[in-house]
Design a protein around this motif. Structure first.
Motif, PDB file in Angstrom:
ATOM      1  N   ASP A 168      62.256  26.656 -34.081  1.00  0.00           N
ATOM      2  CA  ASP A 168      63.391  27.496 -34.441  1.00  0.00           C
ATOM      3  C   ASP A 168      63.513  28.729 -33.551  1.00  0.00           C
ATOM      4  O   ASP A 168      64.449  29.523 -33.719  1.00  0.00           O
ATOM      5  N   GLN A 169      62.587  28.913 -32.626  1.00  0.00           N
ATOM      6  CA  GLN A 169      62.615  30.086 -31.761  1.00  0.00           C
ATOM      7  C   GLN A 169      63.374  29.754 -30.475  1.00  0.00           C
ATOM      8  O   GLN A 169      63.143  28.719 -29.847  1.00  0.00           O
ATOM      9  N   PRO A 170      64.314  30.593 -30.090  1.00  0.00           N
ATOM     10  CA  PRO A 170      65.268  30.246 -29.030  1.00  0.00           C
ATOM     11  C   PRO A 170      64.640  29.752 -27.730  1.00  0.00           C
ATOM     12  O   PRO A 170      65.100  28.768 -27.153  1.00  0.00           O
ATOM     13  N   LEU A 171      63.605  30.431 -27.260  1.00  0.00           N
ATOM     14  CA  LEU A 171      63.061  30.042 -25.969  1.00  0.00           C
ATOM     15  C   LEU A 171      62.373  28.688 -26.029  1.00  0.00           C
ATOM     16  O   LEU A 171      62.499  27.869 -25.104  1.00  0.00           O
ATOM     17  N   MET A 172      61.669  28.415 -27.138  1.00  0.00           N
ATOM     18  CA  MET A 172      61.042  27.106 -27.265  1.00  0.00           C
ATOM     19  C   MET A 172      62.100  26.013 -27.422  1.00  0.00           C
ATOM     20  O   MET A 172      61.941  24.903 -26.891  1.00  0.00           O
ATOM     21  N   ARG A 173      63.168  26.297 -28.114  1.00  0.00           N
ATOM     22  CA  ARG A 173      64.257  25.321 -28.218  1.00  0.00           C
ATOM     23  C   ARG A 173      64.809  24.992 -26.827  1.00  0.00           C
ATOM     24  O   ARG A 173      65.129  23.833 -26.530  1.00  0.00           O
ATOM     25  N   ASN A 174      64.884  26.001 -25.996  1.00  0.00           N
ATOM     26  CA  ASN A 174      65.380  25.786 -24.633  1.00  0.00           C
ATOM     27  C   ASN A 174      64.439  24.866 -23.861  1.00  0.00           C
ATOM     28  O   ASN A 174      64.875  23.932 -23.170  1.00  0.00           O
ATOM     29  N   VAL A 175      63.133  25.111 -23.988  1.00  0.00           N
ATOM     30  CA  VAL A 175      62.149  24.286 -23.272  1.00  0.00           C
ATOM     31  C   VAL A 175      62.200  22.840 -23.745  1.00  0.00           C
ATOM     32  O   VAL A 175      62.266  21.896 -22.934  1.00  0.00           O
ATOM     33  N   ILE A 176      62.159  22.625 -25.050  1.00  0.00           N
ATOM     34  CA  ILE A 176      62.149  21.254 -25.574  1.00  0.00           C
ATOM     35  C   ILE A 176      63.460  20.543 -25.242  1.00  0.00           C
ATOM     36  O   ILE A 176      63.465  19.357 -24.889  1.00  0.00           O
ATOM     37  N   ALA A 177      64.574  21.242 -25.319  1.00  0.00           N
ATOM     38  CA  ALA A 177      65.854  20.624 -24.979  1.00  0.00           C
ATOM     39  C   ALA A 177      65.902  20.246 -23.503  1.00  0.00           C
ATOM     40  O   ALA A 177      66.397  19.172 -23.134  1.00  0.00           O
ATOM     41  N   ASP A 178      65.383  21.113 -22.645  1.00  0.00           N
ATOM     42  CA  ASP A 178      65.372  20.827 -21.207  1.00  0.00           C
ATOM     43  C   ASP A 178      64.488  19.617 -20.906  1.00  0.00           C
ATOM     44  O   ASP A 178      64.849  18.741 -20.112  1.00  0.00           O
ATOM     45  N   LEU A 179      63.328  19.559 -21.540  1.00  0.00           N
ATOM     46  CA  LEU A 179      62.478  18.375 -21.404  1.00  0.00           C
ATOM     47  C   LEU A 179      63.179  17.138 -21.954  1.00  0.00           C
ATOM     48  O   LEU A 179      63.037  16.037 -21.413  1.00  0.00           O
ATOM     49  N   GLY A 180      63.944  17.324 -23.032  1.00  0.00           N
ATOM     50  CA  GLY A 180      64.696  16.205 -23.591  1.00  0.00           C
ATOM     51  C   GLY A 180      65.725  15.671 -22.620  1.00  0.00           C
ATOM     52  O   GLY A 180      65.925  14.451 -22.506  1.00  0.00           O
ATOM     53  N   LEU A 181      66.414  16.556 -21.896  1.00  0.00           N
ATOM     54  CA  LEU A 181      67.361  16.117 -20.870  1.00  0.00           C
ATOM     55  C   LEU A 181      66.654  15.308 -19.797  1.00  0.00           C
ATOM     56  O   LEU A 181      67.151  14.260 -19.355  1.00  0.00           O
ATOM     57  N   GLU A 182      65.504  15.807 -19.362  1.00  0.00           N
ATOM     58  CA  GLU A 182      64.752  15.097 -18.314  1.00  0.00           C
ATOM     59  C   GLU A 182      64.344  13.714 -18.794  1.00  0.00           C
ATOM     60  O   GLU A 182      64.446  12.719 -18.066  1.00  0.00           O
ATOM     61  N   SER A 183      63.891  13.650 -20.033  1.00  0.00           N
ATOM     62  CA  SER A 183      63.446  12.379 -20.583  1.00  0.00           C
ATOM     63  C   SER A 183      64.618  11.416 -20.766  1.00  0.00           C
ATOM     64  O   SER A 183      64.511  10.220 -20.437  1.00  0.00           O
TER      65      SER A 183
END
Length: 557
Positions: free
Chosen positions: A342-357
């Protein structure tokens, strides 16, 4: 009671100094195939009929038992026995029972050579999806599985040998141990190409082949990196009088006697520890020719193409496996009074990894679909496969180490601990970028395809332009890239950048056509424009993170 991040994991009052809380529970008992990106690609590429079996395999993959097999197969590494107790040369490698358990499932589920005996459209796509799901548990044993899958098209260059061995290479029976091939219920295959002095430059090989009056050949020489030496058959390159040629070398001859295959040692590798990689020596080793004399590279390239496909599949799988662990952790772990997810920066990281995946998985399945249709006579798909395999092999395999490292960091110190499983994923991450040609080799292969095989570039262009007009950033990136596809004298110097951009526009085209708009928009904004940061987690504030995260298994729920 099932432990969660909010319930104590230790409740023995006699030993308690504290209660263990705020730790993510193990990621077990889940369906690894419960992945919208994978399932959509499976249907899109013509293998929707496999979905139920894929889910069954996914539930097995996510089980605690299979995770235990994976850990044991890597902790208890292969052991070389050069001689028996009496001093006889045997050159055998012993594996932990968990390795054999993993192999048994892989072959039984048709992840080896079985698709070549399956007439259903999409059989190779089904196998690709199954390979991605199953290898996410443990990638090392995927090496012999991949080579067994890949050997069949090359072996068909010798129809008389294919008639004997192909039915056993396409078997769904795992039958380990060195015995006469004709007495076994299933066979595994490998390859021997590289040597000390040449590496990728196989034309520098010094292993020699001499023909005998009985129609067999004899090999003398060595190989520097031959994985899975307990496999039954190997395609080996050697210098014949007519030039570099391809030969079939069995570990055991038809009469049951051992062929000369002296294993000098096993490699002490960074990762891939469950799989044995060896240095074999040939000395009057019996072999049979596969393909025309002097056409060894041309013959074995069909095998290399299919193993490169598996490199793409394996890297996409490794990225997805690491992302799943990271997403699971951040969904359960709280820091500074809030869940990490729920923390903005971690959401950004996981979403970016999700795009890569998502981009890696979508590309991998598209290439698998091309392989399936090419085997059925589709010339356009064969041409696309030629270039897309090299592009995908370069890029997806390059992205795996970076993505896995970022996912590991999401777990903090826990991710650096072997118990998390993340260090094994990290050690295994660079392998696919090296196996079957390093980044430079594949980049140069792209240049060869662009300059010598115009049909492959035409097919690639058609694939990218299928999304023309749907996203201005993609249109502009492709417009700029087209101008660089007219190769100039400095083409080799800039080959990596060219291949990277080819990969990105191909992934963008696929996502624009097949992914939700929020995903394709985020990908084009972050990968095709210059304002994206170099690290993961630098997506624009305008990104619809919730929509992207909804595609990541374990990130919501």
């Amino acid at each position: 009671m099932t432990a969660t991040a909010d319930t104590p994991l230790h409740s023995d009052p006699a030993a308690r100094t504290h209660e263990v809380t705020n730790q993510a529970p193990p990621l077990t008992g889940h369906d690894v195939a419960d992945d919208p990106v994978l399932l959509e690609g499976l249907r899109r590429e013509g293998a929707g009929w496999y979905a139920d079996d894929l889910h069954r395999l996914g539930r097995l993959t996510g089980s605690e038992q299979v995770q235990r097999w994976a850990a044991e197969a890597n902790r208890c590494e292969p052991l070389l026995r050069t001689h028996d107790r009496y001093g006889n040369r045997i050159d055998e490698v012993d594996f932990h029972p968990s390795y054999h358990a993993l192999m048994d499932v892989a072959i039984r589920e048709g992840l080896g050579g079985a698709p070549w005996a399956d007439d259903r459209p999409g059989a190779h796509v089904a196998r690709a999806a199954g390979f991605m799901v199953w290898s996410s548990a443990e990638s090392g044993h995927g090496c012999p599985v991949s080579m067994t899958y890949a050997v069949v098209p090359a072996l068909r260059s010798a129809p008389e040998l294919a008639a004997v061995y192909e039915p056993l290479l396409t078997s769904r029976v795992y039958d380990p141990g060195l015995r006469a091939p004709g007495t076994k219920r299933g066979l595994l295959a490998g390859m021997g190409m590289t040597e000390k002095q040449g590496g990728t430059d196989v034309r520098a090989n010094t292993t020699v082949a001499e023909e005998r009056p009985d129609g067999t050949w004899r090999l003398r020489g060595h190989k520097w990196f031959t994985s899975a030496p307990m496999n039954d058959l190997f395609l080996v390159l050697a210098q014949a009088p007519g030039g570099l040629s391809c030969f079939l070398v069995p570990r055991v001859l038809p009469d049951g006697s051992r062929n000369t295959f002296r294993i000098q040692r096993l490699k002490d590798k960074l990762g891939n520890r469950s799989n044995a990689s060896s240095e074999p020596e040939f000395d009057d080793t019996v072999a049979w020719p596969v393909g025309a004399e002097g056409h060894g590279v041309r013959t074995i390239i069909d095998m290399v193409t299919m193993t490169r496909l598996d490199c793409i599949l394996g890297s996409a799988s490794g990225i997805r496996a690491a992302l799943a662990q990271a997403a699971h952790h951040v969904r359960h772990r709280s820091v500074f009074g809030a869940k990490l997810i729920d923390q903005p920066l971690m959401r950004n990281v996981i979403a970016d990894l999700g795009l890569e995946s998502e981009a890696a998985t979508t590309l991998a399945l598209r290439v698998a679909g091309a392989a399936d249709r090419a085997q059925r006579g589709d010339a356009q798909e064969r041409a696309f496969l030629r270039l897309a395999t090299a592009v995908g092999k370069y890029w997806v395999c390059k992205r795996q180490p970076a993505a896995v490292a970022e996912a590991l960091e999401c777990l903090g110190g826990n991710g650096y601990d072997e118990a998390s499983g993340m260090p094994r994923l990290y050690r295994d991450a660079p392998l696919n970028g090296i196996w079957e040609g390093s980044g430079n080799v594949n980049a140069l292969d792209v240049l060869r395809a662009v300059s010598r095989e115009p049909a492959s570039l035409d097919a690639f262009r058609a694939e990218v332009e299928a999304a023309a007009g749907a996203d201005a950033r993609l249109d502009e990136a492709w417009r700029q890239l087209r101008g660089e596809l007219v190769l100039t004298p400095d083409a080799e110097l800039r080959a990596r950048r060219l291949v990277e951009r080819l990969a990105l526009v191909l992934q963008a085209s696929l996502l624009v056509r097949h992914a939700p708009p929020a995903v394709s928009d985020a990908f084009c904004a972050s990968r095709l424009t210059p304002d994206h940061g170099l690290a993961f987690g630098t997506l624009s504030p305008a990104t619809d993170l919730a929509a992207v995260l909804s595609r990541v298994p374990g990130a919501t729920g």
